[in-house]
Design a protein around this motif. Structure first.
Motif, short mmCIF file in Angstrom:
data_model
loop_
_atom_site.label_atom_id
_atom_site.label_comp_id
_atom_site.label_asym_id
_atom_site.label_seq_id
_atom_site.Cartn_x
_atom_site.Cartn_y
_atom_site.Cartn_z
N LYS A 67 0.93 -1.21 0.00
CA LYS A 67 0.05 -0.05 -0.11
C LYS A 67 0.94 1.32 -0.07
CE LYS A 67 -3.95 -2.13 2.53
NZ LYS A 67 -4.78 -2.11 3.74
N ASP A 68 2.11 1.22 0.56
CA ASP A 68 2.86 2.18 0.63
C ASP A 68 3.82 2.43 -0.66
OD1 ASP A 68 1.87 2.93 3.19
OD2 ASP A 68 3.17 1.67 4.35
N ASP A 69 3.65 1.56 -1.57
CA ASP A 69 4.76 1.47 -2.85
C ASP A 69 4.26 2.54 -3.56
OD1 ASP A 69 5.80 -1.04 -1.87
OD2 ASP A 69 4.77 -2.18 -3.57
N LYS A 70 5.43 2.93 -4.27
CA LYS A 70 5.05 4.22 -5.49
C LYS A 70 4.01 3.59 -6.44
CE LYS A 70 7.08 7.12 -8.72
NZ LYS A 70 8.53 7.36 -9.53
N LEU A 71 2.96 4.28 -6.68
CA LEU A 71 1.99 3.82 -7.64
C LEU A 71 2.68 4.08 -9.26
CD1 LEU A 71 -1.00 3.15 -8.48
CD2 LEU A 71 -1.44 5.33 -8.45
N VAL A 72 2.44 3.11 -9.89
CA VAL A 72 2.85 3.00 -11.17
C VAL A 72 1.71 2.60 -12.00
CG1 VAL A 72 4.28 1.81 -13.02
CG2 VAL A 72 5.09 2.11 -10.71
N LYS A 73 1.23 3.57 -12.99
CA LYS A 73 -0.08 3.32 -13.65
C LYS A 73 -0.05 2.45 -14.88
CE LYS A 73 -1.43 8.05 -12.17
NZ LYS A 73 -1.80 9.45 -12.80
N PRO A 74 -0.50 1.78 -15.34
CA PRO A 74 -0.30 0.94 -16.70
C PRO A 74 -0.65 1.89 -17.94
CG PRO A 74 -1.69 -0.43 -15.31
CD PRO A 74 -1.67 1.03 -14.64
N ALA A 75 -0.04 1.70 -18.86
CA ALA A 75 -0.47 2.52 -20.15
C ALA A 75 -2.01 2.12 -20.27
CB ALA A 75 0.50 2.00 -21.37
N ASN A 76 -2.42 2.69 -21.24
CA ASN A 76 -4.19 2.56 -21.58
C ASN A 76 -5.14 2.52 -20.46
OD1 ASN A 76 -3.26 1.87 -24.15
ND2 ASN A 76 -2.24 0.17 -23.41
N THR A 77 -4.72 3.45 -19.60
CA THR A 77 -5.55 3.77 -18.40
C THR A 77 -5.61 5.35 -18.24
OG1 THR A 77 -3.80 4.09 -16.66
CG2 THR A 77 -5.02 1.81 -17.22
N THR A 78 -6.84 5.83 -17.73
CA THR A 78 -6.97 7.15 -17.37
C THR A 78 -7.41 7.24 -15.82
OG1 THR A 78 -9.32 7.07 -18.16
CG2 THR A 78 -7.70 7.80 -19.68
N GLY A 79 -7.55 8.49 -15.56
CA GLY A 79 -8.09 8.79 -14.13
C GLY A 79 -7.06 8.95 -13.20
N ALA A 80 -7.10 9.46 -12.04
CA ALA A 80 -5.98 10.01 -11.06
C ALA A 80 -4.94 9.04 -10.95
CB ALA A 80 -6.52 10.71 -9.89
N ASP A 81 -5.60 7.84 -10.45
CA ASP A 81 -4.60 6.51 -10.01
C ASP A 81 -4.64 5.58 -11.24
OD1 ASP A 81 -4.34 7.53 -7.29
OD2 ASP A 81 -6.48 6.72 -7.00
#
Length: 270
Positions: A67-81
């Motif tokens: 839960k404390d990891d750095k957020l990595v967003k996959p490509a082909n997604t939208t939204g804040a997270d």
């Protein structure tokens, strides 16, 4: 033998006996000290073991720490997270929201029975799909397969939306989807083995590294929060324009092609 000599012999014998008793007393004392020392060491070892177990028990589990990891967003997604996952033709006016848990056996049944029809309608532009991944079965059944599979799906999504779709289909297939009580999806090697059936993922070093490194573990947890906040109680759940698609006379998702077509037709007109 003279009385003196006899007495001297007795005295000497008593002296030897006294000396032997002193030596034995010393040996007994040393032995007791060793036993006490060993007992203390044993107690300390046990205490240390208990303390270690307590410390380990109080340490956060892997997914709790994630839960404390750095957020990595996959490509082909939208939204804040990066938790908005939508695919299909951009010209499609309607959006079918699909809520699924990777370990869910009913989701697997739906995908195996109705999945090809959903894909055909998607390609025809009848609707776009918004995917919402859930991981509640990990809590209910114990394990981590839902979270781990969802993370791997994030790695597939980072390759392409098509890779994501095909990988999701493979995970839910009769060949690869385990019984919900069998936490096979916790195994990265198994997830990669399934991925090798998808052309875009087969031997894909970047995808495999992301799965092994848990690159999208944090993202999987964030996606799971979306489901938890949605108010949806089970999977699979299908929604369009905020209304749930159900089988006739039921509150459950349509599990046959005929029931899906009936529910979809009504939703498209709504």
């Amino acid at each position: 033998m003279s009385k003196r000599n006899s007495q001297s012999a007795k005295t000497a014998a008593r002296e030897r006996l006294r000396e032997e008793r002193e030596r034995q007393a010393k040996r007994d004392k040393v032995k007791r000290q060793v036993i006490v020392a060993c007992s203390i060491v044993g107690v300390l070892a046990i205490a240390g073991g208990i303390s270690y177990a307590v410390v380990q028990g109080n340490k956060p589990g892997y997914w709790e720490a994630a839960k404390d990891d750095k957020l990595v967003k996959p490509a082909n997604t939208t939204g804040a997270d990066g938790t908005t996952v939508v695919y299909g033709k951009s010209t499609a006016k309607k959006t079918l929201v699909m809520y699924e848990d990777p370990r869910c056996p009913v989701c697997a049944q739906f995908e195996q029975t109705v999945g090809s029809t959903v894909e055909k309608d998607l390609e025809a532009g009848k609707f776009k799909i918004q995917y919402v991944g859930a991981t509640f079965l990990d809590n209910g059944l114990g394990g981590e397969g839902s979270k781990n599979a969802l993370s791997a799906m994030g790695a597939a999504l980072n390759v392409s939306s098509d890779a994501f779709k095909e990988y999701k289909t493979a995970l839910y297939s009769a060949k690869w989807h385990p019984d919900e009580n069998d936490d096979k999806f916790k195994d990265d090697a198994y997830l990669i083995k399934v991925a090798d059936t998808v052309p875009a993922l087969k031997g894909n070093a970047a995808f495999q590294k992301a799965v092994k490194d848990g690159t999208y573990d944090k993202w999987a947890l964030e996606m799971s929060k979306v489901f938890d906040k949605s108010g949806v109680k089970g999977t699979p759940t299908l929604k369009m324009d905020g209304k749930t698609l159900t089988a006739p006379g039921s509150e459950n998702a349509p599990m046959s092609v005929a029931d899906f077509n009936t529910a979809l037709e009504a939703a498209l007109k709504g």
